[in-house]
Design a protein around this motif. Structure first.
Motif, PDB file in Angstrom:
ATOM      1  N   SER A  34       0.822  -1.208   0.000  1.00  0.00           N
ATOM      2  CA  SER A  34       0.000   0.000   0.000  1.00  0.00           C
ATOM      3  C   SER A  34       0.855   1.258   0.000  1.00  0.00           C
ATOM      4  CB  SER A  34      -0.918   0.009   1.227  1.00  0.00           C
ATOM      5  OG  SER A  34      -0.151  -0.120   2.413  1.00  0.00           O
ATOM      6  N   GLY A  35       2.165   1.127  -0.264  1.00  0.00           N
ATOM      7  CA  GLY A  35       3.046   2.285  -0.206  1.00  0.00           C
ATOM      8  C   GLY A  35       3.584   2.732  -1.539  1.00  0.00           C
ATOM      9  N   CYS A  36       3.168   2.118  -2.650  1.00  0.00           N
ATOM     10  CA  CYS A  36       3.674   2.553  -3.953  1.00  0.00           C
ATOM     11  C   CYS A  36       2.853   3.720  -4.475  1.00  0.00           C
ATOM     12  CB  CYS A  36       3.681   1.396  -4.943  1.00  0.00           C
ATOM     13  SG  CYS A  36       2.080   0.631  -5.231  1.00  0.00           S
ATOM     14  N   TRP A  37       3.500   4.621  -5.209  1.00  0.00           N
ATOM     15  CA  TRP A  37       2.800   5.780  -5.749  1.00  0.00           C
ATOM     16  C   TRP A  37       3.387   6.184  -7.087  1.00  0.00           C
ATOM     17  CZ3 TRP A  37       7.027   7.122  -2.675  1.00  0.00           C
ATOM     18  CH2 TRP A  37       7.799   8.205  -3.090  1.00  0.00           C
ATOM     19  N   PHE A  38       2.649   6.987  -7.813  1.00  0.00           N
ATOM     20  CA  PHE A  38       3.090   7.535  -9.092  1.00  0.00           C
ATOM     21  C   PHE A  38       2.556   8.955  -9.179  1.00  0.00           C
ATOM     22  CE2 PHE A  38      -1.124   5.981  -9.777  1.00  0.00           C
ATOM     23  CZ  PHE A  38      -1.711   6.928 -10.604  1.00  0.00           C
ATOM     24  N   ASP A  39       3.129   9.738 -10.086  1.00  0.00           N
ATOM     25  CA  ASP A  39       2.653  11.104 -10.249  1.00  0.00           C
ATOM     26  C   ASP A  39       3.164  11.668 -11.563  1.00  0.00           C
ATOM     27  OD1 ASP A  39       1.201  13.322  -9.525  1.00  0.00           O
ATOM     28  OD2 ASP A  39       2.106  13.456  -7.535  1.00  0.00           O
ATOM     29  N   THR A  40       2.394  12.559 -12.145  1.00  0.00           N
ATOM     30  CA  THR A  40       2.838  13.393 -13.261  1.00  0.00           C
ATOM     31  C   THR A  40       2.626  14.833 -12.840  1.00  0.00           C
ATOM     32  OG1 THR A  40       0.648  13.310 -14.296  1.00  0.00           O
ATOM     33  CG2 THR A  40       2.261  11.652 -14.984  1.00  0.00           C
ATOM     34  N   ILE A  41       3.662  15.655 -12.964  1.00  0.00           N
ATOM     35  CA  ILE A  41       3.626  17.026 -12.461  1.00  0.00           C
ATOM     36  C   ILE A  41       3.995  17.967 -13.602  1.00  0.00           C
ATOM     37  CG2 ILE A  41       4.496  18.613 -10.714  1.00  0.00           C
ATOM     38  CD1 ILE A  41       5.369  16.134  -9.105  1.00  0.00           C
ATOM     39  N   ALA A  42       3.099  18.873 -13.902  1.00  0.00           N
ATOM     40  CA  ALA A  42       3.375  19.867 -14.942  1.00  0.00           C
ATOM     41  C   ALA A  42       4.366  20.894 -14.407  1.00  0.00           C
ATOM     42  CB  ALA A  42       2.082  20.543 -15.372  1.00  0.00           C
ATOM     43  N   LEU A  43       5.445  21.116 -15.156  1.00  0.00           N
ATOM     44  CA  LEU A  43       6.461  22.087 -14.790  1.00  0.00           C
ATOM     45  C   LEU A  43       6.441  23.244 -15.780  1.00  0.00           C
ATOM     46  CD1 LEU A  43       9.419  19.643 -14.013  1.00  0.00           C
ATOM     47  CD2 LEU A  43       7.718  20.560 -12.420  1.00  0.00           C
ATOM     48  N   SER A  44       7.122  24.284 -15.432  1.00  0.00           N
ATOM     49  CA  SER A  44       7.182  25.442 -16.328  1.00  0.00           C
ATOM     50  C   SER A  44       7.880  25.073 -17.633  1.00  0.00           C
ATOM     51  CB  SER A  44       7.943  26.575 -15.644  1.00  0.00           C
ATOM     52  OG  SER A  44       9.279  26.184 -15.375  1.00  0.00           O
ATOM     53  N   GLY A  45       7.553  25.830 -18.687  1.00  0.00           N
ATOM     54  CA  GLY A  45       8.173  25.592 -19.983  1.00  0.00           C
ATOM     55  C   GLY A  45       7.715  24.322 -20.644  1.00  0.00           C
ATOM     56  N   ALA A  46       6.462  23.879 -20.389  1.00  0.00           N
ATOM     57  CA  ALA A  46       5.868  22.688 -21.005  1.00  0.00           C
ATOM     58  C   ALA A  46       6.603  21.406 -20.626  1.00  0.00           C
ATOM     59  CB  ALA A  46       5.808  22.829 -22.521  1.00  0.00           C
ATOM     60  N   ARG A  47       7.423  21.464 -19.600  1.00  0.00           N
ATOM     61  CA  ARG A  47       8.112  20.257 -19.148  1.00  0.00           C
ATOM     62  C   ARG A  47       7.180  19.443 -18.235  1.00  0.00           C
ATOM     63  NH1 ARG A  47      12.557  21.805 -15.790  1.00  0.00           N
ATOM     64  NH2 ARG A  47      11.065  23.398 -15.145  1.00  0.00           N
ATOM     65  N   THR A  48       7.504  18.170 -18.107  1.00  0.00           N
ATOM     66  CA  THR A  48       6.690  17.273 -17.279  1.00  0.00           C
ATOM     67  C   THR A  48       7.604  16.445 -16.393  1.00  0.00           C
ATOM     68  OG1 THR A  48       4.981  17.112 -18.983  1.00  0.00           O
ATOM     69  CG2 THR A  48       4.989  15.413 -17.294  1.00  0.00           C
ATOM     70  N   ALA A  49       7.272  16.386 -15.113  1.00  0.00           N
ATOM     71  CA  ALA A  49       7.970  15.502 -14.182  1.00  0.00           C
ATOM     72  C   ALA A  49       7.198  14.202 -14.065  1.00  0.00           C
ATOM     73  CB  ALA A  49       8.115  16.161 -12.815  1.00  0.00           C
ATOM     74  N   LEU A  50       7.895  13.077 -14.175  1.00  0.00           N
ATOM     75  CA  LEU A  50       7.317  11.736 -14.073  1.00  0.00           C
ATOM     76  C   LEU A  50       7.936  11.056 -12.857  1.00  0.00           C
ATOM     77  CD1 LEU A  50       7.753  10.883 -17.845  1.00  0.00           C
ATOM     78  CD2 LEU A  50       5.635  11.594 -16.738  1.00  0.00           C
ATOM     79  N   VAL A  51       7.086  10.570 -11.965  1.00  0.00           N
ATOM     80  CA  VAL A  51       7.561  10.059 -10.682  1.00  0.00           C
ATOM     81  C   VAL A  51       6.904   8.713 -10.386  1.00  0.00           C
ATOM     82  CG1 VAL A  51       7.943  10.592  -8.246  1.00  0.00           C
ATOM     83  CG2 VAL A  51       7.588  12.458  -9.886  1.00  0.00           C
ATOM     84  N   VAL A  52       7.709   7.770  -9.916  1.00  0.00           N
ATOM     85  CA  VAL A  52       7.202   6.520  -9.340  1.00  0.00           C
ATOM     86  C   VAL A  52       8.056   6.209  -8.123  1.00  0.00           C
ATOM     87  CG1 VAL A  52       7.047   4.021  -9.631  1.00  0.00           C
ATOM     88  CG2 VAL A  52       6.182   5.514 -11.402  1.00  0.00           C
ATOM     89  N   GLY A  53       7.403   5.822  -7.037  1.00  0.00           N
ATOM     90  CA  GLY A  53       8.137   5.489  -5.820  1.00  0.00           C
ATOM     91  C   GLY A  53       7.381   4.480  -5.004  1.00  0.00           C
ATOM     92  N   GLY A  54       7.978   4.077  -3.919  1.00  0.00           N
ATOM     93  CA  GLY A  54       7.322   3.102  -3.058  1.00  0.00           C
ATOM     94  C   GLY A  54       7.942   3.064  -1.679  1.00  0.00           C
ATOM     95  N   VAL A  55       7.074   2.911  -0.678  1.00  0.00           N
ATOM     96  CA  VAL A  55       7.507   2.695   0.697  1.00  0.00           C
ATOM     97  C   VAL A  55       7.295   1.215   0.990  1.00  0.00           C
ATOM     98  CG1 VAL A  55       7.137   3.280   3.113  1.00  0.00           C
ATOM     99  CG2 VAL A  55       6.875   5.039   1.353  1.00  0.00           C
ATOM    100  N   ALA A  56       8.350   0.544   1.384  1.00  0.00           N
ATOM    101  CA  ALA A  56       8.252  -0.902   1.633  1.00  0.00           C
ATOM    102  C   ALA A  56       7.358  -1.168   2.830  1.00  0.00           C
ATOM    103  CB  ALA A  56       9.638  -1.486   1.868  1.00  0.00           C
TER     104      ALA A  56
END
Length: 700
Positions: free
Chosen positions: A364-386
């Motif tokens: 129940s600790g895994c996550w993902f995200d997409t974050i809009a950044l300035s200049g039309a850039r995109t941050a892509l994130v995946v993580g997890g807490v064991a």
């Protein structure tokens, strides 16, 4: 040498010693004795062989007298003894006696009776010692069944697996048919009701099993696993659930309560069930369900000793089911928290198409995200807490919130992870400072994260990772794109090594797969995923589903997160870029360029006026305090972005000018007109940027 050849003592007639020995042996032996002729027919038996030491058995073959389950095998064994191959000692056989109901178990030993020619001549017959060990073997079978329940039940925190293990431990060794039903709400993690169980409470069949001897399993087919029923009134099932006491019930065609359950009566008749034990699953006065055990056909009927064993086994099962229920409830809460903390819908990005798959499971600790950044850039994130449970979901939510805040500062990926690790260290110190009585105080924290930023103007992906697998990349031609991203320390590790970024230039239409560690657990996982991604004609959601379809079963039970992205570029019709001179007249020129472009895009006059003022202030600031080169860029999407680049690394600061001050109000005005603003730095200077919300979500 036979007894007939033994020299007689004084006054003893020839053969008298043999007769005396046989008489004493048959009269005083502690075990049953049989004499068989060479055709294995019964010649003589003592009274300890219950039911066989009568005249009606004399002359019957051994296998007929005892009606053995395996007559051919036993007869071959006795024939080998007759042939002089040696005696048989303590051989277990199963059979039935005419005057004693049910199956019996006998311990048989057989010895050859030599004739006048000794071992080399024909045998006179066999002497067989027979001991009825039915009760001993039944007691041993009960102990074996109870040991099987202890070993198998309680090792899983899944209710269905616990019930399945319970049934497998009792069938076929103890029962021919077995059914375990659990209160429906208990299966969903709710607290079990306090007994007695209300008659209309739905019970869900969690598991059932049968032995091979039961050819027609109508008891199970009539109520399949997963189905629910309400206990028929005036039946042993309802009575056991009402007073929480087990029942031993003989089943015959005349059993009166069967009329109240015609479907069950018909099924029982077809299986040949003749005895039933009903045991309630109870724990501290609460009712979790019901266990029904049947014996069918020629099997020995249940007795009171069997009821005692069934009660002990049911107590063990109830404890294991309750533990699994508690875990299930916590898991449901943790899964709910996890889903509430994750993005609820796919977010629109300027030049990246994204899709995700979140597999429910223990993690129940895994996550993902997409974050809009300035200049039309995109941050892509995946993580997890064991770990599992609510605390992992909470820690995940804390880390995700922090990384979103850090992403808004326009930091490089390695800087984001470095500051995220600082936050993780503080969380670890807070947990270590808990009182020793707190269960979390000694619980280890482990977490990983991969953070990537895609820039559509340079078509580059920059990635940094903290104890987490690197993303997999497949180009538009279907070939894997290598990404050598060094692995940094995990977020809660004591290692203080620095995070190192990796940058790769991508072709438009490349597919990125950010996977939680569970998806890459086996050796062929990367090959399997990249092969699946090499289908440019399929949507990202279809690709994500295909990856899940190919996963091993244990991966799906653990839970995982998958974030897919397909790279693109910003349409040239939505971007305007100008190189400007480092001159005091440049702000006026910039205002004219901006007005002309925004009107060409069809934006309303209020937006045009606000943008003119924003650009004027930003360009003026760059002319006064910056250094060449000076560049202005407008980007139209769901918002309107203005960017002013210059070669200086000095960052401006928002000031609150006093009434008598002649300057210092530029960024204050910008902050009022724009929804968001900020500065980001690079190797060739800095960029001041603003974002303005547009009426109706922007121009299409």
């Amino acid at each position: 040498m036979s007894y007939a050849d033994t020299p007689a003592g004084p006054g003893t007639p020839p053969g008298g010693l043999d007769d005396a020995l046989l008489k004493v042996l048959f009269a005083q032996s502690a075990v049953g004795l049989l004499v068989l002729d060479p055709q294995l027919r019964l010649v003589r038996a003592n009274s300890l062989v219950e039911g066989v030491g009568t005249e009606e058995y004399i002359g019957l073959r051994f296998t007929e007298a005892f009606r053995l389950d395996d007559p051919d095998g036993s007869e071959q064994l006795l024939k080998r003894v007759l042939a002089g191959e040696g005696p048989v000692r303590d051989h277990l056989v199963r059979g039935r006696l005419r005057h004693i109901p049910g199956d019996r178990i006998f311990l048989v030993s057989a010895y050859r009776l030599d004739g006048p020619d000794g071992p080399d001549g024909p045998a006179l017959g066999l002497l067989s010692a027979v001991v009825d060990v039915t009760e001993r073997e039944r007691a041993r079978d009960r102990e074996t069944a109870l040991a099987a329940v202890r070993d198998a039940v309680g090792g899983s925190l899944d209710v269905a697996a616990t019930c399945r293990a319970f049934i497998d431990a009792l069938v076929p060794g103890f029962a021919d048919l077995a059914v375990i039903e659990v209160v429906d709400e208990v299966l969903r993690g709710a607290d079990p009701p306090v007994g007695p169980l209300p008659p209309d409470t739905p019970l869900r069949r969690a598991a059932s099993g049968r032995c091979e001897a039961v050819e027609r399993d109508e008891v199970i087919r009539g109520h399949p696993v997963g189905g629910t029923r309400r206990l028929p009134p005036r039946t042993p099932y309802a009575l056991a659930a009402a007073d929480l006491r087990p029942r031993l019930v003989p089943l015959t065609a005349e059993t009166p309560w069967l009329a109240a359950d015609p479907d069950g009566s018909r099924a029982l008749a077809e299986t040949g069930a003749h005895t039933l034990i009903v045991v309630p699953l109870t724990l501290r006065g609460a009712v979790l369900g019901l266990v029904s055990l049947y014996r069918c056909g020629a099997a020995e009927p249940f007795d009171e000793e069997d009821v005692s064993l069934a009660g002990t086994a049911a107590t063990r099962a109830a404890l294991a089911i309750d533990n699994a229920r508690r875990y299930e409830r916590e898991h449901v809460i943790a899964s709910t928290v996890q889903r509430r903390l994750l993005p609820q819908t796919e977010r629109h990005q300027a030049a990246v198409e994204t899709a995700h798959v979140l597999l429910p499971g223990r993690d129940s600790g895994c996550w993902f995200d997409t974050i809009a950044l300035s200049g039309a850039r995109t941050a892509l994130v995946v993580g997890g807490v064991a770990g599992e449970g609510l605390q992992s979901a909470i820690a995940m939510g804390q880390l995700r919130t922090v990384i979103q805040a850090l992403a808004g500062l326009d930091l490089e990926p390695e800087e984001v992870l470095a500051r995220l690790k600082e936050t993780a260290d503080r969380l670890a110190h807070e947990r270590a400072a808990l009182p020793p009585s707190d269960s979390l105080q000694g619980e280890e924290l482990r977490a990983g994260c991969v953070y990537g930023v895609y820039d559509p103007f340079t078509r580059t992906l920059t990635v940094a990772r903290a104890g987490h697998p690197a993303p997999l990349i497949v180009g538009p031609d279907g070939r894997a794109v290598p990404l050598d991203a060094p692995e940094g320390p995990g977020l809660f590790d004591t290692d203080s090594a620095l995070f190192a970024p990796a940058t790769v230039t991508l072709e438009e239409g490349s597919v990125l797969a950010f996977c939680s560690a569970e998806l890459l657990a086996d050796e062929r996982a990367e090959e399997r995923i990249t092969r699946t991604l090499a289908h440019p004609g399929r949507s990202l959601q279809q690709l994500g589903d295909d990856i899940v379809y190919a996963l091993p079963d244990d991966t799906r039970s653990a839970g995982a997160a998958l974030l897919l992205a397909r790279t693109g570029t910003v349409s040239e019709h939505r971007v305007a870029t100008w190189d400007l001179a480092q001159d005091r007249t440049t702000p006026a020129t910039a205002r004219l360029l901006v007005r002309d472009r925004l009107q060409g895009w069809g934006l309303d006059e209020d937006t045009v006026d606000s943008t003119e003022l924003i650009v004027s202030e930003l360009v003026t600031n760059a002319v006064r305090y910056g250094v060449p080169p000076l560049r202005l860029r407008l980007l139209l999407d769901t918002t309107l972005t203005c960017e002013v680049h210059d070669g200086s690394t000095a960052s401006p600061h928002l000031r609150h000018a006093r009434t008598v001050d002649e300057g210092g109000r530029g960024l204050f005005i910008v902050s009022r007109l724009a929804a968001h603003w900020g500065a980001r730095h690079g190797p060739d200077g800095k960029v001041l940027w603003t974002e303005q919300d547009l009426p109706h979500g922007g121009t299409q």
